[in-house]
Design a protein around this motif. Structure first.
Motif, PDB file in Angstrom:
ATOM      1  N   GLU A   1     -26.831   4.524  17.510  1.00 55.09           N
ATOM      2  CA  GLU A   1     -26.653   5.200  16.222  1.00 55.09           C
ATOM      3  C   GLU A   1     -27.389   6.535  16.191  1.00 55.09           C
ATOM      4  O   GLU A   1     -26.857   7.545  15.709  1.00 55.09           O
TER       5      GLU A   1
ATOM      6  N   ILE B   1     -19.995   3.275  15.038  1.00 52.29           N
ATOM      7  CA  ILE B   1     -20.361   4.116  16.182  1.00 52.29           C
ATOM      8  C   ILE B   1     -19.105   4.593  16.898  1.00 52.29           C
ATOM      9  O   ILE B   1     -18.982   5.775  17.264  1.00 52.29           O
TER      10      ILE B   1
ATOM     11  N   ARG C   1     -27.997   5.970   8.753  1.00 48.25           N
ATOM     12  CA  ARG C   1     -27.693   4.791   7.938  1.00 48.25           C
ATOM     13  C   ARG C   1     -28.476   4.834   6.640  1.00 48.25           C
ATOM     14  O   ARG C   1     -29.548   5.393   6.573  1.00 48.25           O
TER      15      ARG C   1
ATOM     16  N   ARG D   1     -21.509  -2.175  12.647  1.00 45.33           N
ATOM     17  CA  ARG D   1     -22.238  -1.006  13.129  1.00 45.33           C
ATOM     18  C   ARG D   1     -21.608  -0.451  14.400  1.00 45.33           C
ATOM     19  O   ARG D   1     -21.509   0.767  14.589  1.00 45.33           O
TER      20      ARG D   1
END
Length: 209
Positions: free
Chosen positions: A202, A150, A209, A146
């Motif tokens: 995020e 980013i 997502r 993740r």
């Protein structure tokens, strides 16, 4: 007609009355002023007839507030399954209540614009991720994956240079945190904190997502 449309219609009518008073302050109306008042009144009459505005804005309903009971049910299920701690569950419910207040603020004028709905959706997605019972694309990403996503998304996020610089500082901080937790047996509280920081990055980097 929805309650929100009715609130907006009353507000628009009050503004029309104020405009009429301004136009008539000199005890006369020009042909342009009369035409403007007639057009505006006709538009409000049309809304009253069809029961809705036709300006491209989203349905004016308190969708976040309406989903509160279901969200809290999901949180309680997560606590019962020990996927969430009681502290995490309490915080999630509190954050959802805060999101309802944001929605209430957006609905104060009787409408939710496209940008406001996008903001609400992004915040709700972030809460869903923290609950942990929703599959995004059927793939569970590690914190490191993740973070990599980013980092790739930041240059093309459309954010200003100053905003990107601030996020880059926070990104490095979370990267160090992730690396430290990867070497330790992180507690549920530590994992929840890391999840919260990742989700915040995020959301602000505009990753869905």
């Amino acid at each position: 007609m929805s309650q929100q449309t009715a609130v907006r219609l009353k507000s628009d009518y009050a503004e029309l009355v104020q405009l009429e008073n301004r136009y008539g302050a000199d005890r006369r109306f020009t042909s342009t002023e009369r035409s403007d008042l007639a057009d505006r009144y006709g538009a409000l009459t049309q809304v009253l007839s069809v029961g809705a505005y036709e300006d491209g804005q989203t349905a004016q309903t308190a969708e976040i507030a309406d989903g509160r009971a279901e969200f809290e049910r999901r949180v309680d299920a997560g606590v019962s399954a020990r996927r969430l701690s009681r502290t995490q569950g309490t915080r999630l419910k509190s954050d959802y209540a805060a999101l309802i207040r944001v929605e209430d603020g957006y609905l104060r004028d009787g409408v939710i614009s496209a940008s406001e709905r996008s903001d609400l959706d992004a915040r709700l997605d972030a809460l869903d991720v923290r609950v942990g019972d929703t599959s995004y694309g059927g793939v569970t990403q590690t914190p490191r994956a993740r973070l990599d996503a980013i980092g790739r998304a930041l240059p093309s996020s459309g954010l200003s240079s100053a905003a990107q610089a601030q996020l880059r500082v926070e990104y490095e901080d979370v990267s160090h945190l992730e690396a430290a937790y990867a070497q330790l047996n992180a507690s549920p509280q530590d994992q929840a904190y890391l999840e919260q920081r990742l989700t915040d990055l995020e959301t602000r980097t505009r990753i869905r997502r």
